[in-house]
Scaffold this motif. Sequence first.
Motif, PDB file in Angstrom:
ATOM      1  N   PHE A  57      17.151  -1.410 -37.737  1.00  0.00           N
ATOM      2  CA  PHE A  57      17.856  -1.331 -36.450  1.00  0.00           C
ATOM      3  C   PHE A  57      17.321  -2.382 -35.482  1.00  0.00           C
ATOM      4  CE2 PHE A  57      14.412   1.764 -36.446  1.00  0.00           C
ATOM      5  CZ  PHE A  57      13.777   1.570 -35.228  1.00  0.00           C
ATOM      6  N   THR A  58      18.153  -2.686 -34.482  1.00  0.00           N
ATOM      7  CA  THR A  58      17.792  -3.744 -33.538  1.00  0.00           C
ATOM      8  C   THR A  58      17.413  -3.152 -32.190  1.00  0.00           C
ATOM      9  OG1 THR A  58      19.412  -5.200 -34.581  1.00  0.00           O
ATOM     10  CG2 THR A  58      18.615  -5.870 -32.406  1.00  0.00           C
ATOM     11  N   VAL A  59      16.275  -3.568 -31.674  1.00  0.00           N
ATOM     12  CA  VAL A  59      15.874  -3.184 -30.319  1.00  0.00           C
ATOM     13  C   VAL A  59      16.027  -4.440 -29.454  1.00  0.00           C
ATOM     14  CG1 VAL A  59      13.998  -2.241 -28.905  1.00  0.00           C
ATOM     15  CG2 VAL A  59      14.221  -1.543 -31.293  1.00  0.00           C
ATOM     16  N   SER A  60      16.742  -4.296 -28.339  1.00  0.00           N
ATOM     17  CA  SER A  60      16.975  -5.456 -27.462  1.00  0.00           C
ATOM     18  C   SER A  60      16.007  -5.400 -26.295  1.00  0.00           C
ATOM     19  CB  SER A  60      18.411  -5.429 -26.928  1.00  0.00           C
ATOM     20  OG  SER A  60      19.301  -5.470 -28.009  1.00  0.00           O
ATOM     21  N   LEU A  61      15.138  -6.404 -26.207  1.00  0.00           N
ATOM     22  CA  LEU A  61      14.105  -6.409 -25.173  1.00  0.00           C
ATOM     23  C   LEU A  61      14.429  -7.424 -24.085  1.00  0.00           C
ATOM     24  CD1 LEU A  61      10.966  -6.205 -27.520  1.00  0.00           C
ATOM     25  CD2 LEU A  61      12.099  -4.334 -26.313  1.00  0.00           C
ATOM     26  N   ALA A  62      13.629  -7.380 -23.013  1.00  0.00           N
ATOM     27  CA  ALA A  62      13.822  -8.299 -21.883  1.00  0.00           C
ATOM     28  C   ALA A  62      13.777  -9.744 -22.370  1.00  0.00           C
ATOM     29  CB  ALA A  62      12.723  -8.052 -20.851  1.00  0.00           C
ATOM     30  N   ALA A  63      14.353 -10.636 -21.561  1.00  0.00           N
ATOM     31  CA  ALA A  63      14.371 -12.082 -21.828  1.00  0.00           C
ATOM     32  C   ALA A  63      15.105 -12.412 -23.134  1.00  0.00           C
ATOM     33  CB  ALA A  63      12.945 -12.653 -21.866  1.00  0.00           C
ATOM     34  N   GLY A  64      16.069 -11.550 -23.511  1.00  0.00           N
ATOM     35  CA  GLY A  64      16.911 -11.836 -24.679  1.00  0.00           C
ATOM     36  C   GLY A  64      16.225 -11.676 -26.019  1.00  0.00           C
TER      37      GLY A  64
END
Length: 434
Positions: free
Chosen positions: A45-52
């Motif tokens: 699964f993908t976790v989307s973090l700050a700064a892209g």
Amino acid sequence: MTASTAVRTTLPPGPRLPAGIQTLLFGSARHEYFPRWQRRFGHTFTVSLAAGRKLVVITRPADIRTVFAGSATVFHAGEANDVLAPVLGEHAIVLSDGDAHQRLRRLVMPAFTAAALRGYQDLIGQVAIADAESWPTGQLVRAHDRMHALTLEVILRVVFGVSEEERLAVLRPLVTDVVNGQHAAVLGGFFPPLRAFRRYRRFQARRAELNAWLDGEIADRRRAGAVDGTDVLSRLLQPADGELSSAELRDQLFNLLLAGHETTATALGWTLHELARRPQVLRAAQRAADDNDEDYLIALVKEATRLHPVIYVIGRRLAQPAQVGDYLLPAGTVVAPGIGLVQAAEENYPEPAEFRPARFLDGQPATNTWIPFGGGVRRCLGVGFAQLEASLVLREVLARYDITADRPAPEATRVHGMTMMPAGGAQVRVSARR
Ligand code: HEM
């Protein structure tokens, strides 16, 4: 190729929360949210973090193998660790990649061979005995705090090679300030306005003091030709092909301090915490301490770092597109072996919530199901050092004391930067052994 095995070119699914919220959850409760996201979105699964930043978390041993065995020119650990750049020096091995990493690893490795470890054994044993002899009995002890002080002492004496009490008295508070300030420094790296805060400025000032101390120590040792001591610095000073410059050496020492101090203390804290809750396993562990059964003592630490991985997830940033499992992932993605998830999977460890050191006595766990020290060319350099230290410390404590827990429930986990700590400090009630 059938439809079910077709390579997908989209990122794996993941939570749709704003990246700021996902960053917050990752920073404060990854051990609670990652299992939920795994249940909801599957093994990848993908976790989307700050700064892209995109973190693709993988949990299948075969996919983890792809990453650990993959080319170091494609899977960059140094770049994935760039959040640590404001804390570590520019030459730190953890931040390096490619040829620079290979060179540093070749130059640092001789200080961590089996022969080198045997040379440190007596010194670590002395620190362990001095600590064990001073445990207070008849009261609750925060085992994690004690282990913190002890593993710091080991770094100062065995890694930096300092033995005089006067110099240790100067170094202890300095190193403690730097270690405690590292999280403010990482936050300041993320959010520049925070650099105006006192904690950030204090970290920078104390870090500069420690750098100056390390530079002075290295210069003194080089001048005196002191390379035959039984400490890590002496080993690193021994002439080698393409030897380390003084600045590189200083940054490695600092890196070893940050990589080896809190991690080992946390692993020991969790081990003692689990033993205090399980009288039968404690008795077996005490017998192992009496018999100096190193295999059992190390199995205790292996099981503790399985059940409570000190580092929950690690990363490799892709320098070019790469296929991992069912996905062709774009350059720039961070592929992240989910240590905490793979080690808690029922298919890898039956009844995974149970603390059973015997799992590590009856043969080896299946490949890439036990990865608390990472893997491949980036596997922890200090794994042997940490296990030696932990087994010596446990031997001395368990030979002397009974430990129990006041409450049957395990302590919660608290995220502290990269480390997953026992939230209550691993409290154990200590009494002289009956
Ligand atoms: C229980 C204690 C410890 C744990 C759980 C631990 C865990 C880890 C992990 C997960 C990594 C990253 C591996 C990867 O990305 O594949 C790492 C790297 C590293 N660790 Fe440890 N560590 C421990 C103790 C130590 C000690 C005692 C030292 C040295 C005194 C040390 C030195 C290092 C270094 C230098 C690296 C970077 C290796 C590289 O980038 O090539 N660690 N450790």
